[in-house]
Scaffold this active site. Structure first.
Site, PDB file in Angstrom:
ATOM      1  N   SER A   1       0.841  -1.205   0.000  1.00  0.00           N
ATOM      2  CA  SER A   1       0.000   0.000   0.000  1.00  0.00           C
ATOM      3  C   SER A   1       0.872   1.248   0.000  1.00  0.00           C
ATOM      4  CB  SER A   1      -0.917   0.020   1.244  1.00  0.00           C
ATOM      5  OG  SER A   1      -0.126   0.206   2.403  1.00  0.00           O
TER       6      SER A   1
ATOM      7  N   GLY B   1       5.044   2.363  -0.704  1.00  0.00           N
ATOM      8  CA  GLY B   1       5.667   1.132  -1.198  1.00  0.00           C
ATOM      9  C   GLY B   1       5.043   0.678  -2.510  1.00  0.00           C
TER      10      GLY B   1
ATOM     11  N   TYR C   1       8.286   7.031  16.797  1.00  0.00           N
ATOM     12  CA  TYR C   1       8.398   7.126  15.331  1.00  0.00           C
ATOM     13  C   TYR C   1       9.586   8.005  14.951  1.00  0.00           C
ATOM     14  CZ  TYR C   1       6.978   8.048  10.475  1.00  0.00           C
ATOM     15  OH  TYR C   1       6.958   8.167   9.098  1.00  0.00           O
TER      16      TYR C   1
END
Ligand code: NDP
Ligand SMILES: CC(C)=CCC[C@@H](C)[C@H]1CC[C@H]2C3=C(CC[C@]12C)[C@@]1(C)CCC(=O)[C@@H](C)[C@@H]1CC3
Length: 321
Positions: free
Chosen positions: A12, A15, A193
C-alpha cells in the site's frame, strides 16, 4: 541482466506507488513484494500486473516486526535469488498517533510554523508497546527488523564485483532530540516514530562506512507528506483536504540534481508550479553515534539469534537492551 528488487511494505501507500514506478522505469525487473499480509500482497500484485502485464512480480511473506519471520523470509530470499540489486526498506508504522492541538495552534502563529508543517516537531506523539519478541514495536518494525534483514541478506548484498543498494524510507519527522543511544528502542519516550526514523538515518551512515568496500551502498529518502493509510491514521481525509492550501507553503523550492551523498537525506518536494523534484539536505547525524548504534544493534542481533535458537524470547531481551 534482470535486476532483482525487494520492497518491504509494498502492498500500500508509498511502497506500492514505488513498485508502480519501478516497473514503469524497467519492465524487465524481478520485483519482490515483501509484505506481512498475504491477501493485501496478492491484491497489490494483481494491481501491478494489470498495469504491467508482462512484469515479474514475486511475493514474499515478511513481518519485519518479528525476528522469526525475518529469518524465515531471508532464507526464502536466499533460496530464490542469487543477488539483490535494490533493497527498499519501506515498511513502517506510527501506532496510535496523538496530535497536540494546543501546540498546533501555538505553532501556527509562531516563527516555527513552516518547520512545524514540514516535520510535525512537537506535535505528534505515539503509544508504543512490546511485541512478542519483547522489543518495542516501532523500533522492531521501522529499524531493527530491517537491520536483521540486511544482516541475513549480506551474502546476496555484498558480492565481489557487484553493487547493491539499500534505500530507507525515512521521514522529516526524524529528530536527533527524540533519539537516545542509551534508549535506542525509545522505551521511555513518547516519540518512538521520530526516534526510529532518526536511528535509520544514523544506521545508514554506519552501513556505508562498514559495507561500501563490499559493494553495498545505503541511502535515505524522505517522501514528504503523502496521503496514505499512515496519514489517514493520524487525522481523517477531510482534514487533509482542508490544510492542503497551507501545505503549499512548502512547495516553493527549486530543483537540484546531485549524486547520492551518505550524509544527505533525499526529500521529495513539489514546486509552486507543480513540478516534482528531489532536494538533498544534510542529516543531523554524527559518526561516533552511528558507530555506537551499529555496535548496539549487533549486540541485540546476537541476543535475538540466541533467543531464536532457544525458541524463547521476551524477558532476556527486555533486560539486555
Ligand atoms: N505518508 C507519509 O506522509 C510519510 C511516510 N513515511 C514512511 O513511508 C513508509 C511507508 O508508509 P506509508 O506508505 O505512508 O504508509 P502505509 O501504512 O500505507 O504503508 C506502510 C506499509 O508498511 C507495511 N508494514 C507495516 N508494518 C509491517 C510489518 N511489521 N511487516 C511488514 N510490513 C509492514 C504495511 O503493511 P500492512 O498493510 O500489512 O499494514 C504497509 O504496506 C513508512 O516507513 C513511513 O514511515 C515517511 C514520511 C512521510
Ligand atoms: C489537529 C490540528 C488542528 C492540526 C494538526 C496538524 C498536524 C496533524 C499535521 C501538520 C504537519 C503534519 C505532518 C505529519 C503528521 C501530521 C501533521 C503533524 C507527519 C509527521 C506524518 C508522517 C511523517 O513521516 C512526516 C513527514 C509528516 C510531517 C508533517
Amino acid at each position: 541482466m534482470q535486476r532483482v528488487v525487494i520492497v518491504t511494505g509494498a502492498n500500500s501507500g508509498i511502497g506500492l506507488a514505488l513498485c508502480e514506478r519501478l516497473l514503469t522505469e524497467d519492465s524487465q525487473l524481478r520485483l519482490c513484494l515483501a509484505c506481512r499480509n498475504t491477501q493485501r500482497a496478492e491484491a497489490a500484485r494483481s494491481a501491478l500486473l494489470t498495469s504491467h502485464t508482462n512484469a515479474h512480480v514475486d511475493l514474499l511473506h515478511l513481518d519485519v516486526g518479528s525476528v522469526q519471520s525475518v529469518f524465515t523470509a531471508a532464507q526464502e530470499v536466499k533460496a530464490r535469488y542469487s543477488r539483490i540489486d535494490f533493497l527498499y526498506l519501506n515498511a513502517g508504522i506510527m501506532p496510535n498517533p496523538q496530535v497536540d492541538v494546543k501546540a498546533f495552534f501555538k505553532g501556527l502563529f509562531s516563527r516555527n510554523v513552516i518547520n512545524m508543517f514540514a516535520t510535525a516537531e512537537g506535535l505528534l506523539t505515539q503509544q508504543d508497546r512490546l511485541n512478542s519478541d519483547g522489543l518495542q514495536e516501532v523500533f522492531a518494525t521501522n529499524l531493527f527488523g530491517h537491520f536483521l534483514l540486511i544482516r541475513e541478506l549480506e551474502p546476496l548484498l555484498c558480492q565481489a564485483g557487484h553493487t547493491s543498494r539499500i534505500v530507507w524510507t525515512s521521514s522529516s519527522n526524524a529528530r536527533r532530540s527524540a533519539f537516545s543511544i542509551e534508549d535506542m528502542q525509545h522505551r521511555n519516550g513518547t516519540e518512538p516514530y521520530s526516534s526510529s526514523k532518526y536511528a535509520s538515518d544514523t544506521l545508514s551512515l554506519a552501513l556505508n562506512r562498514h559495507k561500501n568496500n563490499q559493494g553495498l551502498f545505503s541511502a535515505v529518502i524522505c517522501p514528504g507528506l503523502v496521503m496514505t493509510n499512515l496519514t489517514y491514521g493520524i487525522l481523517p481525509s477531510f482534514f487533509w483536504t482542508l490544510i492542503m492550501p497551507i501545505m503549499w507553503l512548502h512547495w516553493l523550492f527549486l530543483q537540484k540534481s546531485e549524486s547520492l551523498d551518505p550524509r544527505a537525506k533525499y526529500h521529495s518536494l513539489t514546486s509552486g508550479l507543480g513540478t516534482n523534484y528531489t532536494q538533498p539536505r544534510k542529516m543531523d547525524i554524527d559518526d561516533e553515534m552511528s558507530e555506537v548504534l551499529y555496535s548496539k544493534l549487533l549486540d541485540l542481533e546476537r541476543v535475538v539469534r540466541g533467543e531464536a535458537n532457544e525458541g524463547n524470547a521476551a524477558n532476556k531481551l527486555i533486560n539486555s537492551t
